[in-house]
Design an enzyme around this catalytic site. Structure first.
Site, short mmCIF file in Angstrom:
data_model
loop_
_atom_site.label_atom_id
_atom_site.label_comp_id
_atom_site.label_asym_id
_atom_site.label_seq_id
_atom_site.Cartn_x
_atom_site.Cartn_y
_atom_site.Cartn_z
N GLU A 48 0.81 -1.21 0.00
CA GLU A 48 0.00 0.00 0.00
C GLU A 48 0.85 1.27 0.00
O GLU A 48 0.43 2.30 -0.50
CB GLU A 48 -0.93 0.00 1.22
CG GLU A 48 -1.95 -1.13 1.21
CD GLU A 48 -2.65 -1.31 2.54
OE1 GLU A 48 -3.82 -1.74 2.54
OE2 GLU A 48 -2.01 -1.07 3.60
N ASP A 78 -12.24 -4.75 -2.80
CA ASP A 78 -13.31 -5.75 -2.88
C ASP A 78 -14.66 -5.13 -2.55
O ASP A 78 -14.74 -4.17 -1.77
CB ASP A 78 -13.02 -6.93 -1.95
CG ASP A 78 -12.80 -6.49 -0.51
OD1 ASP A 78 -13.72 -6.65 0.31
OD2 ASP A 78 -11.71 -5.99 -0.19
#
Length: 236
Positions: free
Chosen positions: A13, A198
Site C-alpha cells: 500500500e 473488494d
C-alpha cells in the site's frame, strides 16, 4: 503543517509513493518495535511514512499493530496531521467501484459488540472525527467521501453487516478506527485515504477479490496520495 505522517499497514500500500518521493528508510528508529519509518522532504515540509512492520514473514495488519504504530509515530515524531492510507472493502449498493479512492468522513468499529447503556455502546463503536478540512480537500480533488468501519477480520459476519448498515458505514477496513482512536487521545487530526479492493456485497470470496485487485487499488492509492500530499504541503 510542517510534518505529515502516514500510518500504513502493508508494504504494498505504501511502496508506490515511497518510491515516487525517493523516501529513505530511517533504520531501527522504533527499535525494538517492528514499525518502520521512511522520510522525505516535499515542498519544504517533512513527509513521514510509518509502516506497521512485519512478523513471521508477513505484514502486520489489524487494530493492534495499527495502534502500536500510531502511538509510536505520534510520540516520537509529533506530526501535525496523521494520514491512514490503505485498501478497503466497499459496497456495490452504494455505487463503489474497484480501485476507487475515497476520503473518510468518520471512523467506527463494526465488530466491538459491548452490551450495556449508551455510554458503553458509544465507546465501543467509536465514531471518531476526521480533520476538519477533509471534506474541502475531497471536493477540491474530486473524490467521494465515506464512513470508515473497522474490524479485526478480513471477512464480515452478519452481525458486523448489521452494525455497519445501522451506522451508515461505507468503507470496511482493519485499521482505520484504531488509528483514529489513538489520534483522538492526542488531539491529532486524521485523514483517511482508502482504495477499494473488494465489494462486500458482490458475492465473491473476499480474499480472492482482495488479492486480484490489490495492485490496481494500490496504484490508484499512489495517484491520489500524491495529490493529497501536494494539497497539504502547499497549504498556507
Amino acid at each position: 503543517m510542517n510534518r505529515i505522517c502516514y500510518v500504513v499497514a502493508m508494504v504494498a500500500e505504501a511502496q508506490p509513493f515511497i518510491e515516487h518521493y525517493g523516501m529513505k528508510e530511517v533504520k531501527d528508529f522504533f527499535h525494538p518495535l517492528p514499525c518502520m519509518l521512511y522520510e522525505a522532504e516535499v515542498n519544504g515540509k517533512t513527509l513521514n511514512v510509518v509502516l506497521n512492520g512485519r512478523q513471521n514473514g508477513s505484514d502486520l495488519v489489524g487494530c493492534e499493530a495499527a495502534s502500536v504504530a500510531t502511538l509510536s509515530a505520534i510520540q516520537r515524531l509529533n506530526p501535525d496531521i496523521v494520514i491512514n492510507s490503505g485498501t478497503c472493502g466497499a459496497f456495490d449498493c452504494n455505487g463503489a467501484e474497484i480501485a476507487q479512492v475515497f476520503i473518510g468522513n468518520k471512523a467506527m468499529f463494526h465488530d466491538r459488540r459491548v452490551p450495556g447503556d449508551d455510554a458503553w455502546g458509544t465507546q465501543s463503536i467509536g465514531n471518531y472525527s476526521v480533520w476538519e478540512g477533509s471534506a474541502k480537500m475531497a471536493e477540491v480533488l474530486g473524490l467521494k467521501t465515506g464512513k470508515v468501519t473497522t474490524g479485526s477480520s478480513l471477512d464480515m459476519q452478519p452481525c458486523d453487516l448489521e452494525i455497519i448498515k445501522s451506522n451508515g458505514g461505507e468503507l470496511k477496513d482493519m485499521e482505520g478506527a484504531a488509528v483514529g482512536f489513538v489520534c483522538s487521545l492526542f488531539n491529532v487530526p486524521i485523514v483517511y485515504v482508502k482504495s477499494v479492493t473488494d465489494l462486500c456485497d458482490s458475492g465473491a470470496e473476499t480474499f480472492e477479490e482482495f488479492s486480484k485487485n490489490l495492485k490496481a487499488a494500490c496504484e490508484s492509492l499512489r495517484i491520489v496520495n500524491e495529490k493529497v500530499i501536494d494539497y497539504l504541503t502547499k497549504m498556507e
